[in-house]
Design a protein around this motif. Structure first.
Motif, PDB file in Angstrom:
ATOM      1  N   ALA A  77       5.622   0.366 -45.131  1.00 12.63           N
ATOM      2  CA  ALA A  77       6.936   0.698 -44.574  1.00 12.63           C
ATOM      3  C   ALA A  77       7.642  -0.528 -44.015  1.00 12.63           C
ATOM      4  N   ILE A  78       8.915  -0.641 -44.336  1.00 10.54           N
ATOM      5  CA  ILE A  78       9.726  -1.734 -43.777  1.00 10.54           C
ATOM      6  C   ILE A  78       9.980  -1.411 -42.299  1.00 10.54           C
ATOM      7  N   THR A  79       9.612  -2.337 -41.422  1.00 10.86           N
ATOM      8  CA  THR A  79       9.852  -2.111 -39.981  1.00 10.86           C
ATOM      9  C   THR A  79      11.295  -2.488 -39.637  1.00 10.86           C
ATOM     10  N   LEU A  80      11.636  -3.742 -39.901  1.00 13.64           N
ATOM     11  CA  LEU A  80      13.023  -4.215 -39.734  1.00 13.64           C
ATOM     12  C   LEU A  80      13.195  -5.385 -40.694  1.00 13.64           C
ATOM     13  N   LEU A  81      14.210  -5.334 -41.523  1.00 11.11           N
ATOM     14  CA  LEU A  81      14.417  -6.393 -42.514  1.00 11.11           C
ATOM     15  C   LEU A  81      14.352  -7.773 -41.853  1.00 11.11           C
ATOM     16  N   THR A  82      13.689  -8.699 -42.532  1.00 10.92           N
ATOM     17  CA  THR A  82      13.473 -10.029 -41.952  1.00 10.92           C
ATOM     18  C   THR A  82      14.748 -10.875 -41.892  1.00 10.92           C
ATOM     19  N   SER A  83      15.813 -10.381 -42.493  1.00  9.37           N
ATOM     20  CA  SER A  83      17.103 -11.084 -42.415  1.00  9.37           C
ATOM     21  C   SER A  83      17.853 -10.744 -41.128  1.00  9.37           C
ATOM     22  N   VAL A 116       5.112 -12.942 -48.773  1.00  7.87           N
ATOM     23  CA  VAL A 116       6.058 -12.898 -49.895  1.00  7.87           C
ATOM     24  C   VAL A 116       6.894 -14.173 -49.799  1.00  7.87           C
ATOM     25  N   ILE A 117       6.743 -15.050 -50.774  1.00 15.90           N
ATOM     26  CA  ILE A 117       7.474 -16.332 -50.724  1.00 15.90           C
ATOM     27  C   ILE A 117       8.272 -16.472 -52.017  1.00 15.90           C
ATOM     28  N   GLY A 118       9.581 -16.414 -51.879  1.00 22.81           N
ATOM     29  CA  GLY A 118      10.449 -16.444 -53.044  1.00 22.81           C
ATOM     30  C   GLY A 118      11.127 -17.770 -53.269  1.00 22.81           C
ATOM     31  N   ARG A 119      12.347 -17.920 -52.754  1.00 20.37           N
ATOM     32  CA  ARG A 119      13.183 -19.073 -53.095  1.00 20.37           C
ATOM     33  C   ARG A 119      12.553 -20.446 -52.859  1.00 20.37           C
ATOM     34  N   PRO A 120      11.688 -20.629 -51.833  1.00 19.98           N
ATOM     35  CA  PRO A 120      11.074 -21.960 -51.723  1.00 19.98           C
ATOM     36  C   PRO A 120      10.328 -22.333 -53.013  1.00 19.98           C
ATOM     37  N   ILE A 121       9.869 -21.317 -53.761  1.00 20.97           N
ATOM     38  CA  ILE A 121       9.188 -21.571 -55.046  1.00 20.97           C
ATOM     39  C   ILE A 121      10.176 -21.402 -56.206  1.00 20.97           C
ATOM     40  N   VAL A 123       4.837 -13.585 -55.229  1.00 25.40           N
ATOM     41  CA  VAL A 123       6.093 -14.258 -55.586  1.00 25.40           C
ATOM     42  C   VAL A 123       7.084 -13.217 -56.113  1.00 25.40           C
ATOM     43  N   PRO A 124       8.246 -13.086 -55.445  1.00 26.59           N
ATOM     44  CA  PRO A 124       9.239 -12.131 -55.924  1.00 26.59           C
ATOM     45  C   PRO A 124       9.975 -12.640 -57.156  1.00 26.59           C
ATOM     46  N   LEU A 125      10.125 -11.741 -58.120  1.00 26.31           N
ATOM     47  CA  LEU A 125      10.897 -12.084 -59.320  1.00 26.31           C
ATOM     48  C   LEU A 125      12.337 -11.630 -59.087  1.00 26.31           C
ATOM     49  N   LEU A 145       5.938  -3.233 -56.148  1.00 28.62           N
ATOM     50  CA  LEU A 145       7.221  -2.629 -56.537  1.00 28.62           C
ATOM     51  C   LEU A 145       8.003  -2.367 -55.248  1.00 28.62           C
ATOM     52  N   ASP A 146       8.949  -3.259 -54.989  1.00 31.66           N
ATOM     53  CA  ASP A 146       9.653  -3.262 -53.693  1.00 31.66           C
ATOM     54  C   ASP A 146      11.019  -2.596 -53.844  1.00 31.66           C
ATOM     55  N   LEU A 147      11.000  -1.258 -53.943  1.00 26.68           N
ATOM     56  CA  LEU A 147      12.276  -0.542 -54.132  1.00 26.68           C
ATOM     57  C   LEU A 147      12.836  -0.021 -52.811  1.00 26.68           C
ATOM     58  N   VAL A 190       8.872 -16.026 -45.037  1.00 27.40           N
ATOM     59  CA  VAL A 190       7.922 -17.130 -44.856  1.00 27.40           C
ATOM     60  C   VAL A 190       8.556 -18.387 -45.428  1.00 27.40           C
ATOM     61  N   ARG A 191       8.514 -19.467 -44.652  1.00 25.90           N
ATOM     62  CA  ARG A 191       9.163 -20.709 -45.078  1.00 25.90           C
ATOM     63  C   ARG A 191       8.297 -21.921 -44.756  1.00 25.90           C
ATOM     64  N   PRO A 192       7.916 -22.705 -45.785  1.00 28.76           N
ATOM     65  CA  PRO A 192       7.281 -23.999 -45.490  1.00 28.76           C
ATOM     66  C   PRO A 192       8.273 -24.859 -44.696  1.00 28.76           C
ATOM     67  N   PHE A 195       2.943 -10.564 -58.314  1.00 29.44           N
ATOM     68  CA  PHE A 195       4.407 -10.703 -58.362  1.00 29.44           C
ATOM     69  C   PHE A 195       5.075  -9.474 -57.739  1.00 29.44           C
ATOM     70  N   LYS A 196       6.279  -9.693 -57.234  1.00 28.08           N
ATOM     71  CA  LYS A 196       7.068  -8.582 -56.673  1.00 28.08           C
ATOM     72  C   LYS A 196       8.267  -8.308 -57.571  1.00 28.08           C
ATOM     73  N   VAL A 197       8.442  -7.025 -57.878  1.00 29.75           N
ATOM     74  CA  VAL A 197       9.635  -6.593 -58.621  1.00 29.75           C
ATOM     75  C   VAL A 197      10.503  -5.848 -57.619  1.00 29.75           C
ATOM     76  N   ASP A 229      18.948 -16.790 -45.820  1.00 31.73           N
ATOM     77  CA  ASP A 229      19.338 -15.613 -45.032  1.00 31.73           C
ATOM     78  C   ASP A 229      18.184 -15.006 -44.233  1.00 31.73           C
ATOM     79  N   GLN A 230      17.054 -15.689 -44.160  1.00 31.91           N
ATOM     80  CA  GLN A 230      15.928 -15.160 -43.377  1.00 31.91           C
ATOM     81  C   GLN A 230      16.095 -15.548 -41.905  1.00 31.91           C
ATOM     82  N   ALA A 231      16.092 -14.539 -41.030  1.00 33.90           N
ATOM     83  CA  ALA A 231      16.367 -14.811 -39.606  1.00 33.90           C
ATOM     84  C   ALA A 231      15.108 -15.050 -38.786  1.00 33.90           C
TER      85      ALA A 231
HETATM   86  O1  LIG Z   1      12.222  -7.372 -44.682  1.00 35.64           O
HETATM   87  C1  LIG Z   1      12.194  -7.787 -45.855  1.00 35.64           C
HETATM   88  C2  LIG Z   1      11.742  -7.018 -46.899  1.00 35.64           C
HETATM   89  C3  LIG Z   1      11.722  -7.548 -48.169  1.00 35.64           C
HETATM   90  N1  LIG Z   1      12.131  -8.800 -48.395  1.00 35.64           N
HETATM   91  C4  LIG Z   1      12.059  -9.317 -49.783  1.00 35.64           C
HETATM   92  O2  LIG Z   1      11.185 -10.444 -49.836  1.00 35.64           O
HETATM   93  C5  LIG Z   1      11.713 -11.453 -50.674  1.00 35.64           C
HETATM   94  C6  LIG Z   1      11.927 -12.710 -49.877  1.00 35.64           C
HETATM   95  O3  LIG Z   1      12.462 -13.702 -50.717  1.00 35.64           O
HETATM   96  P1  LIG Z   1      12.792 -15.182 -50.181  1.00 35.64           P
HETATM   97  O4  LIG Z   1      13.473 -15.814 -51.341  1.00 35.64           O
HETATM   98  O5  LIG Z   1      11.472 -15.822 -49.844  1.00 35.64           O
HETATM   99  O6  LIG Z   1      13.682 -15.058 -48.986  1.00 35.64           O
HETATM  100  C7  LIG Z   1      12.990 -10.894 -51.293  1.00 35.64           C
HETATM  101  O7  LIG Z   1      12.660 -10.358 -52.560  1.00 35.64           O
HETATM  102  C8  LIG Z   1      13.397  -9.762 -50.361  1.00 35.64           C
HETATM  103  O8  LIG Z   1      14.004  -8.684 -51.052  1.00 35.64           O
HETATM  104  C9  LIG Z   1      12.581  -9.578 -47.372  1.00 35.64           C
HETATM  105  O9  LIG Z   1      12.984 -10.746 -47.541  1.00 35.64           O
HETATM  106  N2  LIG Z   1      12.588  -9.046 -46.115  1.00 35.64           N
END
Ligand SMILES: O=c1ccn([C@@H]2O[C@H](COP(=O)(O)O)[C@@H](O)[C@H]2O)c(=O)[nH]1
Length: 239
Positions: free
Chosen positions: A119-125, A213-218, A9-11, A59-61, A185-187, A32-34, A194-196
Motif C-alpha cells: 500500500a502507498i502510504t504517501l507519495l514520495t513526491s 525503486v531507482i529510476g531516473r538516476p539509472i 528499476v522502473p520502466l 506491477l505499480d498501478l 532513492v537518490r545517489p 523491473f517495475k511496470v 520531483d522526489q521530495a
Molecule cells: O510514492 C511513490 C510511489 C511510486 N513511485 C514510483 O517510483 C518510481 C520512481 O522513479 P524515479 O525516476 O527514481 O523518481 C516511479 O516509477 C514512480 O511512479 C514513486 O516515485 N513514489
C-alpha cells in the motif's frame, strides 16, 4: 538476497520498444517495475516480455477506487502472476481488505503465486508542507505515514511503499515480516527531480528497506548500465 537483487528499476518509458531497449541495456537487473505509463501503452504484453526473460515484476498501478472496483482490479491483476502490486491506503479499510482477499482469489483462479499487495502510504513526491497545506491532513508527516502503514498491515496487506526517510520508523513499528519498498532513492551524484523525501541507496537499505525503486538516476543517465553498476558498487562498499 544480495543488494543488487533489492533494486527495482522502473520502466517509465512510452512504449514496448523503448522498454525492451532498456531491459536489454540493463542485462543484470533482475527486478523491473511496470507503471502507469507503460502499462497504459502496452497492456499486459509487456509482462509477458519480462517473464520470457525470467525477470521479476512489480506491477505499480496504484489502484484507488471503491471497494468493489479495487477488488475486481486486484483479482484481474493477480492473474498475471506478478510479484508486487500496489494500491493506495487512502481507499480506506474496506477496500484494502477486499483487495487483499481479491489477490488471493485471482491468483488461485489462474493457478499462480499471489503477488505481494503493498500500500502507498504517501507519495514520495509530496512534502510535509503539501501534506498540511494542499491535502489538509492535520497530522505530522511521519505520524501520517505510520498510521497508513499500520492500517494496511491491520487489513492484511503484505507491505507498504514509503520514502526512505520514514522507513526506519515503519520497520520498527511494523516488524520484520512487513515488506517496505522505497522509491525516492537518490545517489549523492543524482538529481532529486520531483522526489521530495529522499535518501541514498545505502542509507535506505540500512534503515530497513526490503526493496529500492531507482529510476531516473539509472534510466535517464547517458549510460544506464554504468549508472546501475555505480550504484551496485556503492552498495557493496557499505554492505
Ligand atoms: O510514492 C511513490 C510511489 C511510486 N513511485 C514510483 O517510483 C518510481 C520512481 O522513479 P524515479 O525516476 O527514481 O523518481 C516511479 O516509477 C514512480 O511512479 C514513486 O516515485 N513514489
Amino acid at each position: 538476497m544480495n543488494a543488487q537483487e533489492q533494486i527495482i528499476v522502473p520502466l517509465d518509458v512510452a512504449d514496448e520498444q523503448a522498454a525492451i531497449a532498456l531491459i536489454e541495456q540493463l542485462e543484470s537487473v533482475t527486478f523491473f517495475k511496470v507503471g502507469l505509463e507503460l502499462f497504459t501503452s502496452t497492456g499486459p504484453k509487456i509482462l509477458e516480455v519480462l517473464k520470457s526473460r525470467q525477470k521479476r515484476i512489480f506491477l505499480d498501478l496504484k489502484f484507488h477506487d471503491i471497494p468493489n472496483t479495487v477488488a475486481g482490479a486486484c483479482r484481474a491483476a493477480a492473474r498475471y502472476g506478478v510479484d508486487l502490486l500496489t494500491i493506495h491506503t487512502t481507499c480506506g479499510k474496506e477496500a484494502l481488505s477486499a483487495a487483499a482477499e481479491a489477490v488471493q482469489a485471482g491468483a488461485a483462479d489462474a493457478g499462480v503465486k499471489p503477488p505481494k499487495l503493498i500500500a502507498i502510504t504517501l507519495l514520495t513526491s509530496l512534502s510535509s508542507r503539501q501534506l498540511a497545506f494542499e491535502l489538509k491532513i492535520p497530522l505530522e508527516l511521519p505520524e501520517y505515514t505510520l498510521e497508513m502503514a499500520l492500517m494496511a498491515q491491520e487489513m492484511g496487506l503484505d507491505g507498504a511503499v514509503c520514502s526512505p526517510v520514514e522507513v526506519a520508523q515503519l520497520r520498527q513499528s511494523c516488524g520484520d515480516d512487513f515488506l517496505l519498498v522505497c522509491p525516492g532513492v537518490r545517489p549523492t551524484w543524482a538529481q532529486k527531480g520531483d522526489q521530495a523525501r529522499s535518501l541514498t541507496p545505502a542509507q535506505a537499505l540500512s534503515a530497513g528497506a526490503n526493496y529500492l525503486v531507482i529510476g531516473r538516476p539509472i534510466t535517464a543517465a547517458a549510460d544506464p548500465e554504468l549508472a546501475w553498476k555505480r550504484i551496485c558498487e556503492e552498495l557493496v562498499a557499505v554492505t
